[in-house]
Design a protein around this motif. Structure first.
Motif, mmCIF file in Angstrom:
data_model
loop_
_atom_site.group_PDB
_atom_site.id
_atom_site.type_symbol
_atom_site.label_atom_id
_atom_site.label_comp_id
_atom_site.label_asym_id
_atom_site.label_seq_id
_atom_site.Cartn_x
_atom_site.Cartn_y
_atom_site.Cartn_z
ATOM 1 N N LEU A 1 0.771 -1.265 -0.004
ATOM 2 C CA LEU A 1 0.002 -0.061 -0.076
ATOM 3 C C LEU A 1 0.807 1.236 0.051
ATOM 4 C CD1 LEU A 1 -3.086 0.319 0.026
ATOM 5 C CD2 LEU A 1 -3.046 0.688 2.324
ATOM 6 N N ARG A 2 1.945 1.401 0.725
ATOM 7 C CA ARG A 2 2.743 2.419 0.791
ATOM 8 C C ARG A 2 2.177 3.847 1.163
ATOM 9 N NH1 ARG A 2 4.148 0.249 -4.271
ATOM 10 N NH2 ARG A 2 5.663 -1.625 -4.041
ATOM 11 N N ALA A 3 1.156 3.721 2.230
ATOM 12 C CA ALA A 3 0.407 4.932 2.537
ATOM 13 C C ALA A 3 1.302 6.017 3.034
ATOM 14 C CB ALA A 3 -0.580 4.527 3.714
ATOM 15 N N VAL A 4 1.150 7.397 2.519
ATOM 16 C CA VAL A 4 1.550 8.507 3.160
ATOM 17 C C VAL A 4 0.499 9.505 3.634
ATOM 18 C CG1 VAL A 4 2.866 10.423 2.704
ATOM 19 C CG2 VAL A 4 3.559 8.294 1.753
ATOM 20 N N GLU A 5 0.529 9.933 4.989
ATOM 21 C CA GLU A 5 -0.340 10.630 5.409
ATOM 22 C C GLU A 5 0.298 12.277 5.372
ATOM 23 O OE1 GLU A 5 -3.259 11.786 9.109
ATOM 24 O OE2 GLU A 5 -1.861 9.979 9.320
ATOM 25 N N LEU A 6 -0.572 13.017 4.867
ATOM 26 C CA LEU A 6 -0.173 14.310 4.704
ATOM 27 C C LEU A 6 -0.775 15.382 5.886
ATOM 28 C CD1 LEU A 6 -0.361 15.165 0.986
ATOM 29 C CD2 LEU A 6 1.707 14.236 2.169
ATOM 30 N N GLY A 7 0.005 15.728 6.760
ATOM 31 C CA GLY A 7 -0.478 16.820 7.919
ATOM 32 C C GLY A 7 -1.167 15.862 8.857
ATOM 33 N N PRO A 8 -0.724 14.826 9.434
ATOM 34 C CA PRO A 8 -1.387 14.129 10.402
ATOM 35 C C PRO A 8 -2.311 14.870 11.610
ATOM 36 C CG PRO A 8 0.822 13.749 10.640
ATOM 37 C CD PRO A 8 0.530 14.630 9.367
ATOM 38 N N VAL B 1 -1.880 8.283 -1.088
ATOM 39 C CA VAL B 1 -1.662 9.386 0.083
ATOM 40 C C VAL B 1 -3.300 9.527 0.453
ATOM 41 C CG1 VAL B 1 -1.661 11.895 -0.168
ATOM 42 C CG2 VAL B 1 -0.046 10.528 -1.560
ATOM 43 N N ILE B 2 -3.117 9.974 1.689
ATOM 44 C CA ILE B 2 -4.368 10.340 2.633
ATOM 45 C C ILE B 2 -4.058 11.737 3.286
ATOM 46 C CG2 ILE B 2 -3.639 8.737 4.345
ATOM 47 C CD1 ILE B 2 -6.498 8.478 5.252
ATOM 48 N N GLY B 3 -5.198 12.460 3.645
ATOM 49 C CA GLY B 3 -4.867 13.474 4.356
ATOM 50 C C GLY B 3 -5.920 14.507 4.337
ATOM 51 N N ASN B 4 -6.032 15.307 5.418
ATOM 52 C CA ASN B 4 -6.751 16.320 5.976
ATOM 53 C C ASN B 4 -6.164 17.634 5.641
ATOM 54 O OD1 ASN B 4 -8.804 17.985 6.907
ATOM 55 N ND2 ASN B 4 -8.028 17.814 8.885
ATOM 56 N N LEU C 1 0.855 16.541 -6.655
ATOM 57 C CA LEU C 1 0.643 14.998 -6.910
ATOM 58 C C LEU C 1 0.212 14.394 -8.154
ATOM 59 C CD1 LEU C 1 -2.074 14.472 -3.888
ATOM 60 C CD2 LEU C 1 0.290 14.082 -3.817
ATOM 61 N N ALA C 2 -0.350 15.671 -9.153
ATOM 62 C CA ALA C 2 -0.352 15.258 -10.466
ATOM 63 C C ALA C 2 0.867 15.373 -11.264
ATOM 64 C CB ALA C 2 -1.205 16.400 -11.063
ATOM 65 N N ASP C 3 1.922 16.135 -11.026
ATOM 66 C CA ASP C 3 3.097 15.997 -11.546
ATOM 67 C C ASP C 3 3.839 14.571 -11.018
ATOM 68 O OD1 ASP C 3 3.313 18.338 -12.773
ATOM 69 O OD2 ASP C 3 4.309 19.542 -11.413
ATOM 70 N N ALA C 4 3.619 14.058 -9.549
ATOM 71 C CA ALA C 4 4.361 13.014 -9.375
ATOM 72 C C ALA C 4 3.889 11.866 -10.043
ATOM 73 C CB ALA C 4 4.127 12.906 -7.834
ATOM 74 N N SER C 5 2.544 11.873 -10.435
ATOM 75 C CA SER C 5 1.931 10.853 -11.322
ATOM 76 C C SER C 5 2.771 10.393 -12.647
ATOM 77 C CB SER C 5 0.496 11.145 -11.563
ATOM 78 O OG SER C 5 0.276 11.966 -12.598
ATOM 79 N N HIS C 6 3.456 11.745 -13.095
ATOM 80 C CA HIS C 6 4.230 11.519 -14.452
ATOM 81 C C HIS C 6 5.350 10.171 -14.238
ATOM 82 C CE1 HIS C 6 3.616 15.902 -15.675
ATOM 83 N NE2 HIS C 6 2.575 15.287 -15.658
ATOM 84 N N SER C 7 5.859 10.385 -13.016
ATOM 85 C CA SER C 7 6.784 9.039 -12.907
ATOM 86 C C SER C 7 6.292 7.930 -12.142
ATOM 87 C CB SER C 7 7.934 9.945 -12.051
ATOM 88 O OG SER C 7 7.585 10.344 -10.728
ATOM 89 N N ASN C 8 5.041 7.969 -11.973
ATOM 90 C CA ASN C 8 4.215 6.781 -11.289
ATOM 91 C C ASN C 8 4.790 6.877 -9.898
ATOM 92 O OD1 ASN C 8 2.409 4.806 -11.595
ATOM 93 N ND2 ASN C 8 3.991 3.265 -11.542
ATOM 94 N N SER C 9 4.777 7.918 -9.291
ATOM 95 C CA SER C 9 5.352 8.098 -7.836
ATOM 96 C C SER C 9 4.034 8.066 -7.075
ATOM 97 C CB SER C 9 6.181 9.162 -7.528
ATOM 98 O OG SER C 9 7.201 9.233 -8.345
ATOM 99 N N ILE C 10 2.746 8.419 -7.561
ATOM 100 C CA ILE C 10 1.608 8.519 -6.889
ATOM 101 C C ILE C 10 0.581 7.420 -7.297
ATOM 102 C CG2 ILE C 10 -0.450 10.062 -5.959
ATOM 103 C CD1 ILE C 10 2.297 10.347 -4.407
ATOM 104 N N ARG C 11 0.003 6.695 -6.687
ATOM 105 C CA ARG C 11 -1.062 5.666 -7.120
ATOM 106 C C ARG C 11 -2.365 6.451 -7.065
ATOM 107 N NH1 ARG C 11 0.255 1.585 -4.615
ATOM 108 N NH2 ARG C 11 1.124 0.397 -6.128
ATOM 109 N N SER C 12 -2.726 6.634 -5.741
ATOM 110 C CA SER C 12 -4.135 7.380 -5.502
ATOM 111 C C SER C 12 -4.066 8.383 -4.378
ATOM 112 C CB SER C 12 -4.891 6.123 -5.083
ATOM 113 O OG SER C 12 -4.713 5.889 -3.710
ATOM 114 N N ALA C 13 -4.950 9.343 -4.346
ATOM 115 C CA ALA C 13 -5.056 10.163 -3.089
ATOM 116 C C ALA C 13 -6.496 10.492 -2.613
ATOM 117 C CB ALA C 13 -4.630 11.653 -3.671
ATOM 118 N N THR C 14 -6.678 10.198 -1.214
ATOM 119 C CA THR C 14 -7.850 10.437 -0.601
ATOM 120 C C THR C 14 -7.711 11.584 0.119
ATOM 121 O OG1 THR C 14 -8.299 8.033 -0.795
ATOM 122 C CG2 THR C 14 -9.595 9.254 0.686
#
Length: 457
Positions: A166-173, A236-239, A252-265
């Protein structure tokens, strides 16, 4: 005796109100303790209270400290949280209680746009939506899934994939409302947090010593490097803070160019979420709509009322799910068009959205063609180019995006909000080329297109 009892009760009530009123007149907000016989001024609970000075009534609830920082100072969120256990249906999520802020030492900062989640049911819904977003993109044609298939792993390892890849990253916990639920479900090896507030970093390290927390500005995150260190695309997940939502999304859109981001919630202002999923020919339709409907499958999971946050914002929020296409599918939609060129086109026309596309494009076209007015008129009066073969194939296979990509003959007379993301791609092709390029698989997407140059690597 009944009258005496009533008089005595009335007198006690008046004394209580007088005490509270006197405290407010002295600018000493009161906190009613659990013992109704005691009324304690905030300064008794928080010795640093007197160090703060109060200013304009327009920021009621916010106070300014001696360092100039604005902090929220009202009721302790521990008394407001409701303390409900989370009831989650996802098998990988454990039941937890909504965390509270340490009384007297952790107040939301206005400068960081902090609004903490305080409702257990909302936390549960956000985590469930994240699990659905992340696992659906993980198992739907992802490199991880294809690699598992090549190794002979079948559906029996689906749960294993979900937990370990999954490799989850939470932004601003923040105080850890989401973190407290995610960590036991995913494990410390599959979750890390990015947080700029040192108080939150210290709080999370104390609560969860095994949790990886990066003390960093979320706008400066190098997602490709982070993805490489984690071994694959991130979920990615975050409030998100309202005031930097768009910049985070563009990163996140730029990061998807290199397949670095799969999803964001992620949570955001309802108005921003509405723009992302807006239909054409509506007032909400704009740059965010064009970009994210090109880059991802977008949806609003649900509306979030102000009452579930502390302090309460003045507007509703939305939980938005973004399933990024990845570089291969994005290149196929673009058909060789450069995202940087697309940005120039979209920005030019939406800066003058009341004008026709022809008038909005003229300044940019003059720059592209070196001031050659005849060439500019020729392009703006031209018929649409034939769709690239990759787009035609996608259209014939029933792809909804490709089916709405062909430009109408009167495209230049349209207003920006009348054209789809795919049609903006074709306008960019008219202006910049390539006209008949079929080597779209090798086209360069760029490392930094949509996010600001000063943000990130």
């Amino acid at each position: 005796s009944g009258k005496r009892q009533t008089s005595r009760t009335t007198m006690l009530s008046l004394l209580l109100l007088l005490h509270v009123s006197t405290a407010f007149q002295q600018h000493r907000p009161c906190c009613i303790s659990r013992d109704p016989a005691r009324v304690a001024p905030v300064s008794d609970i928080d010795p640093s209270h007197h160090a703060r000075r109060r200013h304009t009534p327009a920021l009621r609830g916010w106070v300014q400290g001696s360092d100039g920082e604005w902090a929220w100072e009202e009721d302790d969120p521990a008394a407001l949280a409701g303390q409900r256990d989370l009831v989650l249906t996802a098998d990988s999520i454990n039941t937890q209680a909504t965390p509270t802020l340490p009384a007297g030492q952790f107040r939301p900062k206005q400068s960081l746009g902090q609004n903490y989640l305080r409702d257990g049911n909302t936390v549960a819904k956000i985590v469930r939506a994240f699990v659905r977003d992340a696992t659906s993109t993980l198992l739907d044609g992802s490199p991880d899934r294809e690699a598992a298939a090549d190794d002979g792993d079948g559906d029996g390892d689906e749960q294993h994939l979900r937990q370990t890849e999954l490799r989850a990253v939470e932004l601003g916990p923040g105080a850890g409302a989401l973190t407290d639920v995610l960590l036991p479900a995913l494990g410390p090896e599959n979750l890390q947090c990015i947080e700029i507030d040192g108080r939150s970093v210290e709080l999370l390290n104390d609560k969860h010593p095994e949790l990886r927390v990066q003390h960093q500005d979320v706008l400066q995150v190098d997602y490709p490097s982070l993805s490489a260190s984690e071994g694959g695309p991130l979920s990615v997940i975050g409030n998100l803070p309202y005031y930097i939502t768009s910049q985070i999304l563009f990163a996140l859109a730029d990061a998807s160019h290199s397949n670095s981001i799969r999803s964001a919630t992620v949570t955001m202002q309802w108005e921003v979420g509405s723009r992302i999923v807006a239909n054409t020919s509506t007032k909400e339709y704009g740059i965010l709509s064009v970009v994210f409907q090109l880059y991802a499958d977008c949806s609003i999971h649900f509306r979030i009322p102000p009452t579930v946050f502390y302090p309460q914002p003045k507007v509703d929020s939305a939980l938005v799910g973004l399933h990024f296409l990845g570089p291969t599918r994005l290149r196929k939609r673009l058909g060789g068009v450069s995202p940087a060129h697309l940005r120039s086109v979209v920005t030019s026309v939406f800066q003058q959205r009341r004008k026709t596309v022809r008038n909005g494009l003229k300044p940019l076209a003059l720059t592209v063609f070196g001031g050659d007015k005849e060439r500019v008129q020729e392009v703006l009066n031209s018929e649409p180019l034939p769709l690239p073969r990759c787009v035609v194939e996608a259209r014939d296979e029933g792809d909804e995006f490709a089916q709405r990509q062909e430009l109408p003959l009167d495209w230049a007379k349209k207003r920006p909000e009348e054209l789809t993301s795919g049609q903006f791609v074709e306008i960019t092709r008219l202006l910049y080329g390539p006209s008949g390029r079929e080597d779209w698989e090798d086209s360069q997407l760029g490392n930094k297109v949509w996010r600001k140059m000063k943000h990130g690597a």
